[in-house]
Design a protein around this motif. Structure first.
Motif, mmCIF file in Angstrom:
data_model
loop_
_atom_site.group_PDB
_atom_site.id
_atom_site.type_symbol
_atom_site.label_atom_id
_atom_site.label_comp_id
_atom_site.label_asym_id
_atom_site.label_seq_id
_atom_site.Cartn_x
_atom_site.Cartn_y
_atom_site.Cartn_z
ATOM 1 N N THR A 177 -70.666 39.251 26.218
ATOM 2 C CA THR A 177 -69.937 38.875 27.452
ATOM 3 C C THR A 177 -71.244 38.987 28.503
ATOM 4 N N VAL A 178 -71.842 40.126 28.361
ATOM 5 C CA VAL A 178 -73.026 40.361 29.378
ATOM 6 C C VAL A 178 -73.903 39.425 29.158
ATOM 7 N N HIS A 179 -74.472 38.839 27.808
ATOM 8 C CA HIS A 179 -75.413 38.079 27.886
ATOM 9 C C HIS A 179 -75.055 36.687 28.347
ATOM 10 N N LEU A 180 -73.706 36.265 28.378
ATOM 11 C CA LEU A 180 -73.380 34.850 28.952
ATOM 12 C C LEU A 180 -73.357 35.119 30.491
ATOM 13 N N LEU A 181 -73.050 36.100 31.083
ATOM 14 C CA LEU A 181 -72.954 36.665 32.352
ATOM 15 C C LEU A 181 -74.430 36.531 33.024
ATOM 16 N N THR A 182 -75.426 36.992 32.399
ATOM 17 C CA THR A 182 -76.793 37.358 32.619
ATOM 18 C C THR A 182 -77.282 35.936 32.683
ATOM 19 N N GLN A 183 -76.850 34.739 31.932
ATOM 20 C CA GLN A 183 -77.191 33.436 31.720
ATOM 21 C C GLN A 183 -76.619 32.521 33.155
ATOM 22 N N GLY A 184 -76.085 33.261 33.976
ATOM 23 C CA GLY A 184 -75.167 32.589 35.173
ATOM 24 C C GLY A 184 -73.963 32.116 34.934
ATOM 25 N N HIS A 185 -73.248 32.541 33.827
ATOM 26 C CA HIS A 185 -71.742 32.073 33.738
ATOM 27 C C HIS A 185 -71.183 32.967 34.451
ATOM 28 N N GLU A 186 -69.939 32.445 35.197
ATOM 29 C CA GLU A 186 -69.184 33.269 35.912
ATOM 30 C C GLU A 186 -67.645 33.257 35.544
ATOM 31 N N ASP A 187 -67.271 32.089 35.202
ATOM 32 C CA ASP A 187 -65.710 31.921 34.746
ATOM 33 C C ASP A 187 -65.733 32.052 33.226
ATOM 34 N N ILE A 188 -65.641 32.848 32.707
ATOM 35 C CA ILE A 188 -65.695 33.065 31.178
ATOM 36 C C ILE A 188 -64.242 33.581 30.469
ATOM 37 N N ALA A 189 -63.909 32.874 29.741
ATOM 38 C CA ALA A 189 -62.343 32.991 29.075
ATOM 39 C C ALA A 189 -62.576 33.473 27.681
ATOM 40 N N PHE A 190 -61.912 34.258 27.363
ATOM 41 C CA PHE A 190 -61.760 34.728 25.604
ATOM 42 C C PHE A 190 -60.760 34.200 24.964
ATOM 43 N N VAL A 191 -61.106 33.479 23.855
ATOM 44 C CA VAL A 191 -60.214 32.877 22.962
ATOM 45 C C VAL A 191 -59.843 33.496 21.722
ATOM 46 N N GLY A 192 -58.762 33.579 21.307
ATOM 47 C CA GLY A 192 -58.319 33.996 19.933
ATOM 48 C C GLY A 192 -58.104 35.419 19.798
ATOM 49 N N TYR A 212 -64.882 43.012 34.233
ATOM 50 C CA TYR A 212 -64.522 43.902 35.400
ATOM 51 C C TYR A 212 -65.631 44.457 35.831
ATOM 52 N N GLU A 213 -66.692 45.170 35.032
ATOM 53 C CA GLU A 213 -67.979 45.525 35.655
ATOM 54 C C GLU A 213 -68.879 44.765 36.600
ATOM 55 N N HIS A 214 -68.774 43.322 36.006
ATOM 56 C CA HIS A 214 -69.564 42.468 36.886
ATOM 57 C C HIS A 214 -68.597 41.666 37.822
ATOM 58 N N GLY A 215 -67.496 42.339 38.277
ATOM 59 C CA GLY A 215 -66.595 41.705 39.301
ATOM 60 C C GLY A 215 -66.176 40.185 39.003
ATOM 61 N N LYS A 216 -65.935 40.205 37.732
ATOM 62 C CA LYS A 216 -65.164 39.070 37.241
ATOM 63 C C LYS A 216 -63.803 39.258 36.614
ATOM 64 N N LEU A 217 -63.017 38.044 36.834
ATOM 65 C CA LEU A 217 -61.669 38.114 36.377
ATOM 66 C C LEU A 217 -61.506 37.708 34.942
ATOM 67 N N PRO A 218 -61.140 38.395 34.207
ATOM 68 C CA PRO A 218 -60.892 38.225 32.599
ATOM 69 C C PRO A 218 -59.844 37.227 32.687
ATOM 70 N N ARG A 219 -60.032 36.183 31.515
ATOM 71 C CA ARG A 219 -58.836 35.396 31.175
ATOM 72 C C ARG A 219 -58.867 35.296 29.614
ATOM 73 N N VAL A 220 -57.692 35.580 28.769
ATOM 74 C CA VAL A 220 -57.454 35.609 27.565
ATOM 75 C C VAL A 220 -56.552 34.901 26.954
ATOM 76 N N THR A 221 -56.703 33.940 26.159
ATOM 77 C CA THR A 221 -55.846 32.942 25.819
ATOM 78 C C THR A 221 -56.005 32.781 24.209
ATOM 79 N N GLY A 222 -54.985 31.962 23.806
ATOM 80 C CA GLY A 222 -54.804 31.876 22.567
ATOM 81 C C GLY A 222 -54.607 33.228 21.496
ATOM 82 N N HIS A 223 -53.960 33.947 21.972
ATOM 83 C CA HIS A 223 -53.836 35.306 21.369
ATOM 84 C C HIS A 223 -52.980 35.382 20.302
#
Length: 329
Positions: A177-192, A212-223
């Motif tokens: 997640t941190v890897h994607l955030l440092t690449q500039g992605h902001e709206d990252i969803a978690f699937v599965g 949360y540590e990067h001030g972004k809102l998590p979004r979990v789907t397909g659980h």
């Protein structure tokens, strides 16, 4: 197939003498060199082989290692099992693999069968689901086996006591997640994922912590699943929402491959329109050049075998993991 009695008859000795020679148990009752040579020659002539079942009965265990897999169709567990089989063969052991479909009742029946066949040790590949029916009964069966000297190794978080060799699942999801955030992605969803499945819940927790540590809102789907079909369905539903995320993290590579298909079917470009990453580092994920946490699946299997065949060496620390940068991010 030749029997011990056949060997003794051809060698002109008693069954007891033939047994002592072929089993190497003639320390207290020495056998003459002539008798030893006759027995060895007779065994070679008849193609006699010692019974593995009889040997297991006498010694209390066989050269058999049992593997109970959560899902043998999942490449994640298949690669773990391959590591187990390679290491077991090198140590002179045979591997028996049983599929249990993440069902504690099936796990228990497979576990009992492997013990009845004198398994030298039993390895669990896959987490259990908290509170699932049959979990307590399985735990009692495992505890009984441990008290009676059967090694039990877990390569994923389990609710019962056993030797565990487990990669930090929360850390893997946090790092990707941190890897994607440092690449500039902001709206990252978690699937599965699956409710109560320890490994999946830990990965979701790691993802949430990073967001949360990067001030972004998590979004979990397909659980509700961790395979290609559920990954495809969850991503399809996600892409139908008014706000489409700019990146996805999938709980495993199989979910990610299903998500890839859904993105392609929607006519979106990867990673230009949406990036995607998985957790596992399986060969299947590499074929799709998937960005993923590469877990040492084969090495985990090898270490599990080492715990069984060489217990004096102690429990090894789990090996590390790395991020494989593919074309999907």
């Amino acid at each position: 197939m030749a029997t011990l009695r056949d060997v003794a008859r051809l060698a002109g000795v008693s069954v007891t003498t033939a047994s002592r020679v072929l089993n190497g148990t003639d320390r207290d009752h020495p056998v003459s060199d002539v008798a030893r040579a006759a027995v060895s020659e007779a065994a070679a002539t008849l193609g006699y082989r010692r019974s593995a079942a009889a040997r297991a009965l006498k010694n209390g265990h066989s050269h058999l290692i049992g593997v109970i897999s959560a899902d043998i169709l999942d490449p994640y567990f298949a690669e773990m099992t391959r590591g187990i089989e390679i290491a077991a063969a090198q140590a002179g052991y045979v591997t028996v693999v049983a599929n249990a479909n993440r069902d504690p009742f099936q796990e228990r029946s497979r576990f009992q069968a492997l013990r009845e066949h004198g398994a030298a040790g039993i390895i669990f590949c896959g987490s259990d689901i908290e509170g699932a029916p049959g979990t307590a009964e399985l735990a009692r069966e495992v505890n009984r086996a441990l008290k009676e000297g059967t090694p039990v190794i877990s390569l994923a978080p389990r609710s019962f006591a056993s030797t565990t060799i487990v990669v930090d699942n929360e850390a893997t999801a946090y790092d990707i997640t941190v890897h994607l955030l440092t690449q500039g992605h902001e709206d990252i969803a978690f699937v599965g994922g699956l409710p109560g499945l320890a490994a999946a819940e830990m990965r979701i927790a790691g993802y949430r912590r990073a967001m949360y540590e990067h001030g972004k809102l998590p979004r979990v789907t397909g659980h509700h699943g961790m395979n290609q079909v559920t990954g495809h369905a969850a991503t399809e539903a996600l892409l139908a929402e008014p706000s489409i995320p700019d990146a996805l993290i999938c709980t495993n590579d199989e979910s990610a491959i299903g998500a890839l298909a859904a993105i392609w079917h929607a006519g979106l470009r990867i990673p230009d329109d949406i990036a995607i990453a998985g957790i596992g580092g399986t060969d299947t994920g590499r074929v799709f050049d998937l960005t993923s946490i590469e877990l040492p699946l084969g090495e985990l299997g090898r270490l599990a075998v080492e715990c069984i065949v060489n217990p004096a060496a102690g429990v090894p620390s789990p090996p590390g993991y790395s991020i494989r940068e593919g074309r999907t991010t």
